[in-house]
Design a protein around this motif. Structure first.
Motif, PDB file in Angstrom:
ATOM      1  N   THR A  20      14.426 -24.958 -55.846  1.00  0.00           N
ATOM      2  CA  THR A  20      13.374 -25.926 -55.643  1.00  0.00           C
ATOM      3  C   THR A  20      13.645 -27.131 -54.785  1.00  0.00           C
ATOM      4  OG1 THR A  20      11.930 -25.178 -57.549  1.00  0.00           O
ATOM      5  CG2 THR A  20      11.600 -27.487 -56.927  1.00  0.00           C
ATOM      6  N   PRO A  21      14.614 -27.852 -55.268  1.00  0.00           N
ATOM      7  CA  PRO A  21      15.055 -28.936 -54.344  1.00  0.00           C
ATOM      8  C   PRO A  21      15.640 -28.524 -53.036  1.00  0.00           C
ATOM      9  CG  PRO A  21      16.570 -28.649 -56.130  1.00  0.00           C
ATOM     10  CD  PRO A  21      15.422 -27.824 -56.351  1.00  0.00           C
ATOM     11  N   ILE A  22      16.207 -27.351 -52.828  1.00  0.00           N
ATOM     12  CA  ILE A  22      16.646 -26.658 -51.643  1.00  0.00           C
ATOM     13  C   ILE A  22      15.689 -26.627 -50.656  1.00  0.00           C
ATOM     14  CG2 ILE A  22      17.923 -24.845 -50.528  1.00  0.00           C
ATOM     15  CD1 ILE A  22      19.693 -24.709 -52.881  1.00  0.00           C
ATOM     16  N   ASN A  23      14.468 -26.085 -51.354  1.00  0.00           N
ATOM     17  CA  ASN A  23      13.505 -25.531 -50.483  1.00  0.00           C
ATOM     18  C   ASN A  23      12.752 -26.752 -49.883  1.00  0.00           C
ATOM     19  OD1 ASN A  23      13.580 -22.851 -50.106  1.00  0.00           O
ATOM     20  ND2 ASN A  23      12.356 -22.381 -51.801  1.00  0.00           N
ATOM     21  N   GLY A  24      12.676 -27.782 -50.866  1.00  0.00           N
ATOM     22  CA  GLY A  24      11.970 -29.308 -50.721  1.00  0.00           C
ATOM     23  C   GLY A  24      12.563 -29.806 -49.496  1.00  0.00           C
ATOM     24  N   ARG A  89       7.694 -35.348 -53.485  1.00  0.00           N
ATOM     25  CA  ARG A  89       6.749 -36.529 -54.068  1.00  0.00           C
ATOM     26  C   ARG A  89       6.708 -36.918 -55.435  1.00  0.00           C
ATOM     27  NH1 ARG A  89       4.787 -33.686 -49.915  1.00  0.00           N
ATOM     28  NH2 ARG A  89       3.776 -34.812 -48.267  1.00  0.00           N
ATOM     29  N   ILE A  90       7.060 -35.792 -56.250  1.00  0.00           N
ATOM     30  CA  ILE A  90       6.986 -35.828 -57.767  1.00  0.00           C
ATOM     31  C   ILE A  90       8.308 -35.317 -58.463  1.00  0.00           C
ATOM     32  CG2 ILE A  90       4.602 -35.645 -58.019  1.00  0.00           C
ATOM     33  CD1 ILE A  90       5.099 -32.728 -59.124  1.00  0.00           C
ATOM     34  N   GLY A  91       9.277 -34.894 -57.688  1.00  0.00           N
ATOM     35  CA  GLY A  91      10.674 -34.745 -58.223  1.00  0.00           C
ATOM     36  C   GLY A  91      10.570 -33.181 -58.821  1.00  0.00           C
ATOM     37  N   VAL A  92      11.918 -32.969 -58.889  1.00  0.00           N
ATOM     38  CA  VAL A  92      12.122 -31.517 -59.057  1.00  0.00           C
ATOM     39  C   VAL A  92      11.898 -31.252 -60.553  1.00  0.00           C
ATOM     40  CG1 VAL A  92      13.747 -30.016 -59.536  1.00  0.00           C
ATOM     41  CG2 VAL A  92      14.157 -31.498 -57.656  1.00  0.00           C
ATOM     42  N   THR A  93      12.158 -32.118 -61.556  1.00  0.00           N
ATOM     43  CA  THR A  93      11.956 -31.722 -63.036  1.00  0.00           C
ATOM     44  C   THR A  93      10.326 -31.771 -63.043  1.00  0.00           C
ATOM     45  OG1 THR A  93      13.755 -33.075 -63.485  1.00  0.00           O
ATOM     46  CG2 THR A  93      12.034 -32.617 -65.230  1.00  0.00           C
ATOM     47  N   SER A  94       9.451 -32.619 -62.524  1.00  0.00           N
ATOM     48  CA  SER A  94       8.045 -32.620 -62.597  1.00  0.00           C
ATOM     49  C   SER A  94       7.434 -31.159 -61.996  1.00  0.00           C
ATOM     50  CB  SER A  94       7.403 -33.681 -61.919  1.00  0.00           C
ATOM     51  OG  SER A  94       7.807 -34.985 -62.613  1.00  0.00           O
ATOM     52  N   VAL A  95       7.982 -30.825 -61.014  1.00  0.00           N
ATOM     53  CA  VAL A  95       7.559 -29.513 -60.129  1.00  0.00           C
ATOM     54  C   VAL A  95       7.863 -28.364 -60.949  1.00  0.00           C
ATOM     55  CG1 VAL A  95       7.904 -28.001 -58.416  1.00  0.00           C
ATOM     56  CG2 VAL A  95       7.895 -30.534 -57.810  1.00  0.00           C
ATOM     57  N   LEU A  96       9.094 -28.364 -61.883  1.00  0.00           N
ATOM     58  CA  LEU A  96       9.560 -27.377 -62.327  1.00  0.00           C
ATOM     59  C   LEU A  96       8.756 -27.331 -63.717  1.00  0.00           C
ATOM     60  CD1 LEU A  96      13.205 -27.157 -61.517  1.00  0.00           C
ATOM     61  CD2 LEU A  96      11.433 -25.454 -60.817  1.00  0.00           C
TER      62      LEU A  96
END
Length: 146
Positions: A20-24, A89-96
């Motif tokens: 997720t953060p890598i793709n972001g 916009r909302i961070g890795v933890t929120s997205v996951l």
């Protein structure tokens, strides 16, 4: 044996947490849809090698499966694009957390009605409570972000 597959699923989830953060970051640099395209292209290349060296299936049967079964790749592409759009916009933890909650909510519906060929597993009060607790968790994870 069941514990092994729980570990495999947990490991897959961990990989999504890294992806997720890598793709972001990739999407921020080259564009969200473009980042999803690059991610899926590299994934496709990896899968081509895996099929070539380890595949035991029969790809020629793909023309014989119900067309609905072919939608999975498109759903994955949309999911990855949504992740890329959201993570900055909302961070890795929120997205996951939101993604897992979304998966569980749709899983609950699929299980309850036995959709897509899975066995029926009725919704009960404990399963609903689990979803409600996770919604509370999502609220708490999002709270620091406003």
């Amino acid at each position: 044996m069941k514990a092994f597959f729980v570990f495999v699923a947990l490991f897959g989830g961990m990989l999504l947490g890294i992806q997720t953060p890598i793709n972001g970051a990739l999407g921020k640099r080259i564009g969200s849809i473009e980042g999803a395209l690059v991610s899926f292209t590299i994934g496709m290349i990896c899968l081509l090698f895996a099929v070539f060296f380890f595949g035991r299936g029969n790809l020629s049967q793909v023309t014989q499966v119900p067309k609905l079964w072919l939608v999975g790749g498109a759903l994955g592409a949309v999911a990855v694009t949504c992740s890329i759009l959201s993570v900055q916009r909302i961070g890795v933890t929120s997205v996951l957390t939101a993604a897992v909650l979304g998966q569980i909510m749709v899983g609950l519906i699929i299980d309850h009605f036995g959709l897509l060929g899975v066995a029926k597993v009725p919704v009960d009060s404990l399963r609903l409570l689990g979803v409600i607790v996770m919604m509370g968790g999502l609220f708490l994870v999002l709270k620091p972000n406003g």
